[in-house]
Write a protein that holds these residues in place. Structure first.
Motif, PDB file in Angstrom:
ATOM      1  N   TYR A 116       0.762  -1.031  -0.170  1.00 29.13           N
ATOM      2  CA  TYR A 116       0.134   0.032   0.079  1.00 29.13           C
ATOM      3  C   TYR A 116       0.857   1.288   0.037  1.00 29.13           C
ATOM      4  O   TYR A 116       2.259   1.170   0.232  1.00 29.13           O
ATOM      5  N   LYS A 117       0.477   2.134  -0.262  1.00 29.78           N
ATOM      6  CA  LYS A 117       0.919   3.660  -0.317  1.00 29.78           C
ATOM      7  C   LYS A 117       0.408   4.516   0.856  1.00 29.78           C
ATOM      8  O   LYS A 117      -0.699   4.576   0.803  1.00 29.78           O
ATOM      9  N   MET A 118       1.252   5.308   1.452  1.00 32.22           N
ATOM     10  CA  MET A 118       0.751   5.971   2.417  1.00 32.22           C
ATOM     11  C   MET A 118       0.329   7.392   1.432  1.00 32.22           C
ATOM     12  O   MET A 118       0.836   7.752   0.843  1.00 32.22           O
ATOM     13  N   HIS A 119      -0.927   7.807   2.003  1.00 35.51           N
ATOM     14  CA  HIS A 119      -1.446   8.991   1.595  1.00 35.51           C
ATOM     15  C   HIS A 119      -1.750  10.023   2.518  1.00 35.51           C
ATOM     16  O   HIS A 119      -1.985   9.795   3.553  1.00 35.51           O
ATOM     17  N   VAL A 120      -1.477  11.209   2.022  1.00 34.51           N
ATOM     18  CA  VAL A 120      -1.315  12.283   3.203  1.00 34.51           C
ATOM     19  C   VAL A 120      -2.850  13.094   2.825  1.00 34.51           C
ATOM     20  O   VAL A 120      -2.995  13.376   1.594  1.00 34.51           O
ATOM     21  N   LEU A 121      -3.699  13.125   3.649  1.00 34.61           N
ATOM     22  CA  LEU A 121      -4.762  13.790   3.574  1.00 34.61           C
ATOM     23  C   LEU A 121      -4.842  15.088   4.142  1.00 34.61           C
ATOM     24  O   LEU A 121      -4.305  15.580   5.083  1.00 34.61           O
ATOM     25  N   LYS A 122      -5.516  16.056   3.245  1.00 34.30           N
ATOM     26  CA  LYS A 122      -5.347  17.490   3.967  1.00 34.30           C
ATOM     27  C   LYS A 122      -6.404  17.320   5.280  1.00 34.30           C
ATOM     28  O   LYS A 122      -7.504  16.868   5.055  1.00 34.30           O
ATOM     29  N   ALA A 123      -6.104  18.233   6.229  1.00 37.51           N
ATOM     30  CA  ALA A 123      -6.887  18.397   7.246  1.00 37.51           C
ATOM     31  C   ALA A 123      -7.934  19.492   7.135  1.00 37.51           C
ATOM     32  O   ALA A 123      -7.872  20.169   6.386  1.00 37.51           O
ATOM     33  N   LYS A 124      -9.285  19.043   7.650  1.00 36.18           N
ATOM     34  CA  LYS A 124     -10.513  19.660   7.436  1.00 36.18           C
ATOM     35  C   LYS A 124     -10.144  20.958   8.566  1.00 36.18           C
ATOM     36  O   LYS A 124     -10.049  20.760   9.713  1.00 36.18           O
TER      37      LYS A 124
END
Length: 125
Positions: A116-124
């Protein structure tokens, strides 16, 4: 025609009693009138299997099909050690002489590891 265990047993027992294919076929027709009678070759195969293996049952489970060369137990252990040491190793850089598909199959089926690849999500906000 797929024979059940009961019918295979019947065929082998009758053959050893009569030693004659025609009598086995006749007995089978009398005992199982709803079924098509076995051929001489079917009787012979069941008797031969009984003589060589000691049973008329199908013992091919685990012995049939193409042999696992790339996915041998030794290769799985080697992969596990290499990937535990460096989990980000590529197939080419690993130095293990296997194809990409074999590498992927060993990882997913034998080791139960899933890339798997780590995905950086934007903080709300």
């Amino acid at each position: 025609m797929q024979l059940t265990k009961e019918r295979k047993t019947f065929i082998v027992e009758k053959y050893f009693q009569a030693k004659n294919f025609q009598q086995v076929i006749q007995s089978f027709q009398e005992h199982f009138p709803e079924r098509q009678s076995p051929t001489k070759m079917t009787i012979w195969r069941n008797v031969t299997r009984y003589r060589t293996e000691g049973t008329h049952l199908n013992l091919n489970k685990g012995r049939s099909g193409r042999k696992r060369t790339g996915r041998s137990e030794e290769n799985v252990r080697i992969f596990q050690g290499a990937l535990t040491e460096n989990p980000q190793i590529s197939v080419r850089k690993s130095g293990l002489d296997v194809t990409k598909s074999t590498f992927k199959i060993i990882i997913t089926l034998d080791l139960k590891w899933y890339p798997y690849k780590m995905h950086v999500l934007k903080a709300k906000n």
